[in-house]
Design a protein around this motif. Structure first.
Motif, short mmCIF file in Angstrom:
data_model
loop_
_atom_site.label_atom_id
_atom_site.label_comp_id
_atom_site.label_asym_id
_atom_site.label_seq_id
_atom_site.Cartn_x
_atom_site.Cartn_y
_atom_site.Cartn_z
N ARG A 95 17.15 23.51 20.42
CA ARG A 95 18.24 23.39 19.46
C ARG A 95 17.81 23.86 18.06
NH1 ARG A 95 19.26 18.68 20.61
NH2 ARG A 95 18.25 17.55 18.92
N VAL A 96 16.62 23.45 17.64
CA VAL A 96 16.14 23.84 16.31
C VAL A 96 15.94 25.35 16.23
CG1 VAL A 96 14.16 23.71 14.75
CG2 VAL A 96 15.10 21.62 15.71
N LEU A 97 15.30 25.92 17.25
CA LEU A 97 15.05 27.36 17.23
C LEU A 97 16.36 28.15 17.25
CD1 LEU A 97 12.01 27.72 19.67
CD2 LEU A 97 11.99 27.61 17.18
N SER A 98 17.30 27.69 18.07
CA SER A 98 18.57 28.40 18.20
C SER A 98 19.43 28.25 16.96
CB SER A 98 19.33 27.90 19.43
OG SER A 98 20.61 28.49 19.51
N ASP A 99 19.62 27.00 16.51
CA ASP A 99 20.54 26.75 15.40
C ASP A 99 20.00 27.22 14.06
OD1 ASP A 99 22.07 25.59 17.32
OD2 ASP A 99 21.80 23.52 16.68
N GLU A 100 18.70 27.03 13.84
CA GLU A 100 18.13 27.33 12.53
C GLU A 100 17.54 28.73 12.42
OE1 GLU A 100 18.54 25.30 10.09
OE2 GLU A 100 19.37 23.65 11.27
N LEU A 101 16.95 29.22 13.51
CA LEU A 101 16.26 30.51 13.44
C LEU A 101 16.94 31.60 14.27
CD1 LEU A 101 12.55 29.26 13.75
CD2 LEU A 101 13.91 29.61 11.68
N GLY A 102 17.87 31.21 15.15
CA GLY A 102 18.57 32.19 15.96
C GLY A 102 17.69 32.84 17.02
N VAL A 103 16.67 32.12 17.51
CA VAL A 103 15.78 32.67 18.54
C VAL A 103 15.73 31.71 19.73
CG1 VAL A 103 14.38 33.90 16.86
CG2 VAL A 103 13.72 31.59 17.53
N HIS A 104 15.22 32.22 20.84
CA HIS A 104 15.08 31.41 22.04
C HIS A 104 13.63 30.93 22.17
CE1 HIS A 104 19.06 32.53 23.34
NE2 HIS A 104 18.77 33.81 23.18
N PRO A 105 13.41 29.81 22.88
CA PRO A 105 12.03 29.38 23.13
C PRO A 105 11.25 30.45 23.88
CG PRO A 105 13.58 27.62 23.67
CD PRO A 105 14.40 28.86 23.42
N SER A 106 9.93 30.42 23.75
CA SER A 106 9.07 31.41 24.39
C SER A 106 9.06 31.22 25.90
CB SER A 106 7.64 31.28 23.86
OG SER A 106 7.07 30.06 24.30
N ALA A 107 8.58 32.25 26.58
CA ALA A 107 8.48 32.19 28.04
C ALA A 107 7.57 31.04 28.48
CB ALA A 107 7.96 33.52 28.59
N GLU A 108 6.53 30.77 27.70
CA GLU A 108 5.58 29.72 28.07
C GLU A 108 6.24 28.35 28.08
OE1 GLU A 108 1.11 28.15 26.75
OE2 GLU A 108 2.20 29.60 25.52
N ILE A 109 7.00 28.03 27.04
CA ILE A 109 7.64 26.71 27.00
C ILE A 109 8.81 26.64 27.98
CG2 ILE A 109 9.33 27.05 25.16
CD1 ILE A 109 8.41 24.35 24.03
N MET A 110 9.47 27.76 28.23
CA MET A 110 10.53 27.78 29.24
C MET A 110 9.97 27.53 30.63
SD MET A 110 13.49 28.16 27.86
CE MET A 110 14.43 28.59 29.32
N GLN A 111 8.78 28.09 30.90
CA GLN A 111 8.13 27.86 32.19
C GLN A 111 7.77 26.39 32.37
OE1 GLN A 111 4.57 30.15 32.74
NE2 GLN A 111 4.36 29.65 34.88
N LEU A 112 7.28 25.76 31.29
CA LEU A 112 6.96 24.33 31.34
C LEU A 112 8.22 23.52 31.58
CD1 LEU A 112 4.86 22.10 31.04
CD2 LEU A 112 5.21 22.19 28.57
N HIS A 113 9.33 23.92 30.96
CA HIS A 113 10.61 23.23 31.15
C HIS A 113 11.08 23.36 32.59
CE1 HIS A 113 15.16 23.15 30.75
NE2 HIS A 113 14.78 21.94 30.42
N ARG A 114 10.99 24.55 33.16
CA ARG A 114 11.40 24.73 34.55
C ARG A 114 10.54 23.91 35.50
NH1 ARG A 114 12.33 30.10 32.75
NH2 ARG A 114 10.23 30.72 33.34
N LYS A 115 9.24 23.84 35.22
CA LYS A 115 8.35 23.04 36.06
C LYS A 115 8.73 21.56 35.99
CE LYS A 115 3.46 22.16 37.01
NZ LYS A 115 3.63 20.71 37.16
N LEU A 116 9.10 21.12 34.79
CA LEU A 116 9.53 19.73 34.64
C LEU A 116 10.74 19.44 35.53
CD1 LEU A 116 9.34 18.83 30.85
CD2 LEU A 116 8.48 17.45 32.74
N LEU A 117 11.73 20.33 35.47
CA LEU A 117 12.94 20.12 36.26
C LEU A 117 12.63 20.16 37.75
CD1 LEU A 117 15.50 22.27 34.25
CD2 LEU A 117 15.23 19.79 34.23
N THR A 118 11.76 21.10 38.14
CA THR A 118 11.42 21.23 39.55
C THR A 118 10.67 20.00 40.04
OG1 THR A 118 11.30 23.63 39.33
CG2 THR A 118 10.25 22.66 41.26
N ASP A 119 9.74 19.50 39.24
CA ASP A 119 8.95 18.33 39.64
C ASP A 119 9.79 17.08 39.81
OD1 ASP A 119 6.73 19.89 39.64
OD2 ASP A 119 5.92 19.16 37.74
#
Length: 566
Positions: free
Chosen positions: A223-247
């Motif tokens: 939310r902070v990156l999108s709303d304040e900076l207009g960017v998406h999270p990096s591939a590394e943190i997105m991968q960690l997020h996907r692993k969390l959901l999968t686990d």
């Protein structure tokens, strides 16, 4: 003598006795603070006065400055001659001499310099970081939070403070995850835009088996990156997020002994991680599902209702206007088995008039039960102000109610009423992967459809139907895009993969506009970057559908134009 400027100003003598620095006049404290921030460097009287007074210089600023320096010396070193004071007069100016008085800011800067010669993660380096941690419990010069002269030093201290916390958090993750999490949270508070701090906090929360907290850190980061900076999270943190959901998902059930039929392309595929967010305990109170036309948002809601039988009500806001403005709510309440009196309240609603408290209480009763329920609003970007106000009230007053909103893009709700509901959790429906399509047993499906669910559903129907849906998808996804977008799709359909330079020559648009259009088309999953400088259609069905709209004469002209420019 020791001077502290990290936190509130304090001065102690050699015995540790506190001296009356806090009783100095405000301008005298500012003079001392500026000299401390720039210790070891001579400050001319004019430069020092500019820092202290800015545009409000007194009539005789030199005399005023000399007066305040004299006050500092008399109050803090009353027994010492001027030649022994830590504020030294030199070359028509002053400087803070750290050889005559210790200064915590100077100590911090020395420790930061020491880090350059120490190996990452080594014991001596970690010891230095512990010292930096202690020194940076507070930022400097809190009395002057907006002073220009303090900005550089405050930023310098903040960077050192964040760096120390993250390096120590990494080092202690395995043996003391609680401390690692605490340090990561402190780093986030110091710099809420640093993705590395969120990733460290997620890893510490995972180590403590607090996976819901880890997901919350991700959402705050996104939310902070999108709303304040207009960017998406990096591939590394997105991968960690996907692993969390999968686990969080349970292990798959064993395959039945009898042969399984091959799934039909029109059946629901994939989205397992996205579904788990809402079917598991502690689901978010409000969740947004976004994805361009054909991404499968409506299918996601339908599949959700099959997982949570009798607990999901779905309405389509795009079809509810004027006298039918609450048609979506009536549909959802019917699916949830609401009593006739609750439906009557909805039927009696006036266009544009929010429901009053009494009528909202009746609807809330229909949404309250022994188990949580999901109120899903498809095409939610079109909700009017009254409907948003009612949803906000229901969400706040029904403990077991969870709200799911779907629309195409986050930008679609900017300056629309639905934005008032907030975006605590936003899930974007990406195209289906080759692995998710594997059960269909058709290796060509990913190339033909690009993983777009709307195309997957019709891929094996008649070619006329498949191409018709492909054209509708392409038109819907490009409707909001800048002018070059459709031309780029047309040229790629006829000529194949093209470079950016070729697209610029063919379209006649400036490079910046072409690149912007390519970005939009890629984000909408209509184009793919090949990795060799070429850009081409992601789905051959869309390529063929668009190519079918280009006449033979136009195609020959384009091929000749491309050949002439080669």
């Amino acid at each position: 003598m020791r001077v502290r400027v990290l936190g509130q100003l304090a001065v102690t003598d050699g015995d540790g006795t506190l001296l009356p620095a806090g009783e100095l006049p405000r301008r005298a404290r500012q003079v001392l603070a500026v000299l401390a921030a720039r210790h070891g460097r001579i400050q001319s009287k004019d430069a020092l006065a500019d820092a202290v007074w800015g545009d409000e210089l007194p009539g005789n600023h030199v005399a005023a400055l000399e007066h305040y320096v004299s006050v500092i010396r008399r109050r803090l070193q009353p027994s010492d001659p001027a030649s022994a004071c830590f504020i030294v007069t030199h070359g028509g100016g002053y400087y803070f001499d750290t050889a005559r008085a210790e200064l915590d800011l100077a100590d911090l800067r020395q420790r930061v310099r020491d880090l350059d010669a120490l190996p990452q993660g080594g014991p001596e380096r970690l010891s230095r970081q512990e010292e930096i941690l202690e020194l940076t419990r507070e930022l400097p010069f809190p009395e002057d939070p907006y002073a220009d002269w303090a900005d550089s030093a405050r930023t310098e201290v903040q960077i050192a403070a964040v760096g120390a916390r993250l390096e120590l958090a990494t080092a202690c993750l395995e043996r003391d995850a609680n401390r690692s999490l605490r340090l990561s949270q402190e780093a986030i508070e110091l710099n809420p835009f640093l993705e590395r701090a969120y990733r460290m906090a997620m890893e510490a929360a995972i180590a403590l088996d607090r996976r819901d907290d880890a997901l919350r850190f991700f959402e705050r980061c996104r939310r902070v990156l999108s709303d304040e900076l207009g960017v998406h999270p990096s591939a590394e943190i997105m991968q960690l997020h996907r692993k969390l959901l999968t686990d969080r998902m349970p292990p798959p059930e064993p395959a039945p002994a009898s042969p399984r039929r091959r799934p039909n392309p029109s059946e629901f595929l994939g989205r397992v991680a996205e579904l788990r967010v809402l079917v598991e305990p502690q689901q978010p109170k409000v969740m947004h599902i976004v994805g361009p036309h054909g991404a499968g948002k409506s299918a996601y809601l339908a599949e959700l209702s099959r997982h949570l039988v009798g607990r999901v009500g779905i309405g389509v806001a795009g079809l509810s206007v004027r006298v039918q403005r609450l048609g979506w709510l009536r549909s959802a309440l019917q699916q949830l088995g609401a009593e006739p009196d609750a439906l009557a309240v909805v039927d009696a609603a006036e266009p544009g008039e929010p429901l009053d408290r009494t009528r909202l209480d009746r609807i809330a009763a229909a949404l309250t039960g022994p188990e949580p329920v999901v109120l899903a609003v498809d095409d939610a970007a079109d909700l009017d102000e009254a409907s948003v106000a009612e949803l906000a009230w229901l969400t706040a007053n029904c403990p077991g109610l969870h709200l799911v909103l779907t629309y195409q893009y986050p930008s679609q709700i900017v300056r629309r009423p639905v934005a008032g509901l907030g975006t605590p959790v936003v899930l974007r429906l990406e195209p289906l992967t080759a692995g998710e399509l594997a059960p269909l047993g058709d290796d060509t499906l990913i190339a033909r459809t690009g993983g777009i669910p709307a195309l997957v559903a019709v891929a094996n129907r008649s070619r006329e139907v498949a191409l018709g849906v492909a054209m509708q998808t392409a038109r819907a996804r490009t409707r909001w895009m800048p002018d070059p977008a459709w031309d780029i799709l047309r040229f790629g359909a006829v000529l194949g993969d093209l470079t950016t330079d070729e697209l610029v020559r063919l379209t006649g648009y400036p490079p910046a506009e072409v690149l912007g259009a390519v970005d939009h088309l890629t984000h909408a999953h209509l184009l793919d970057e090949r990795g060799d400088g070429l850009t081409g259609h992601r789905a051959t069905l869309i390529r063929d559908a668009v190519a079918g709209q280009v006449s033979g004469a136009a195609g020959r002209y384009l091929r000749g134009l491309l050949s002439a420019n080669s």
